[in-house]
Design an enzyme around this catalytic site. Structure first.
Site, PDB file in Angstrom:
ATOM      1  CG  ASP A  12      77.879  12.700  -0.528  1.00  0.00           C
ATOM      2  OD1 ASP A  12      78.551  12.545  -1.679  1.00  0.00           O
ATOM      3  OD2 ASP A  12      77.622  11.741   0.272  1.00  0.00           O
ATOM      4  CG  ASP A  25      85.933  14.864   0.083  1.00  0.00           C
ATOM      5  OD1 ASP A  25      86.421  13.949   0.537  1.00  0.00           O
ATOM      6  OD2 ASP A  25      85.209  14.980  -1.155  1.00  0.00           O
ATOM      7  CD  GLU A  49      87.483  11.346  -1.378  1.00  0.00           C
ATOM      8  OE1 GLU A  49      87.591  10.413  -2.288  1.00  0.00           O
ATOM      9  OE2 GLU A  49      86.369  12.002  -1.322  1.00  0.00           O
TER      10      GLU A  49
END
Length: 279
Positions: free
Chosen positions: A78, A167, A169
């Protein structure tokens, strides 16, 4: 006869001392502020600079090397604007067969290297996808999903494009859970996922770390039935998964891999990567 000092000179001395102490105190206070402000500001990155696993390094491990007894898995990477132009031919020759590129963050950032990274991977044969770095404290989940789709987060049934990834987090700019309660965070994520599916026809992948998910969603298990899990853990194995998921689809296992740092394993052979791309 001895010279007698005037009473005025004796009384002036305490005043001078007081003035000196006052000035010294002011300078000390100013120094304290000026010396601490830059260092604390330096710990907060610039908006837009976040990337997958940024919080994992700080909160959940440093490096990983998968054990040799892992089931058949397919290497991936990534990337984000941090990597700049990526040497995709080098990665392909090293065995990388799938990749995700950061497209957007919040509703204020698009990756300036997106075209080179997203199209460059595709052009060498890599199955590619894009991801969005969530900032739940800035705008709603629906607003960010629309921004993502409008700036590179779409999907097409060409056999070489993976569904978009969320994503979610640690907050690199402030409080870990973005100031949201567990139920508020779950609602925000659902808002994003529902909007993304309405726009693309695909269920988005969820990238997260178990410790963050437990802390910030209350270890909610309601997304596991529809959304593939991309687990982040820099260790020899993925470890305990968030609630609901009995297996992971992808695993980010290190931030210090060759060519680009962030390397990943797809939990299956290449035909399973292709199956996810095809929906």
């Amino acid at each position: 006869m001895p010279v007698r000092r005037s009473s005025g000179s004796r009384s002036a001395r305490p005043a001078v001392r007081i003035r000196r102490l006052t000035v010294a105190g002011a300078l000390l206070a100013a120094c304290s502020f000026l010396c601490t402000t830059p260092s604390s500001a330096a710990t907060t990155p610039a908006r837009g600079s976040a990337h997958m696993g940024m919080g994992v390094l700080a909160h959940d491990g440093r490096a990983g090397t998968p054990t040799s007894d892992q089931a058949t898995q397919t290497e991936g990477v990534d990337v984000s604007g941090y990597q700049g132009n990526v040497a995709w031919s080098t990665l392909w020759n090293s065995g990388v067969r799938w990749a995700y590129t950061k497209a957007t963050e919040g509703t204020y950032y698009t990756n300036p290297y997106f075209a080179q990274q997203y199209n460059g991977s595709y052009n060498v044969g890599v199955i590619r996808g894009s991801y969005h770095f969530a900032t739940p404290d800035t705008t709603s989940g629906a607003t960010q999903a629309n921004y993502f789709v409008d700036h590179g987060g779409g999907w097409s049934r060409d056999g070489k494009t993976l569904p978009g990834a969320l994503d979610i987090e640690w907050n690199p700019y402030g409080a870990a859970c973005y100031g949201k309660s567990a139920s508020g965070m779950v609602s925000w994520i659902a808002d994003f996922l529902n909007t993304y599916k309405a726009r693309t026809g695909r269920d988005a992948v969820i990238y997260t770390a178990t410790s963050w998910w437990t802390q910030c969603t209350g270890n909610y298990g309601g997304f596991a039935a529809d959304n593939p899990l991309w687990i982040a853990r820099y260790a020899s194995a993925p470890g305990t998964l968030p609630a609901g998921w009995g297996y992971y689809t992808m695993w980010q296992y290190t931030s210090s891999g060759p060519t680009v740092g962030d390397h990943d394993k797809f939990n299956g052979a290449l035909d399973r990567v292709q199956a996810l791309a095809n929906g």
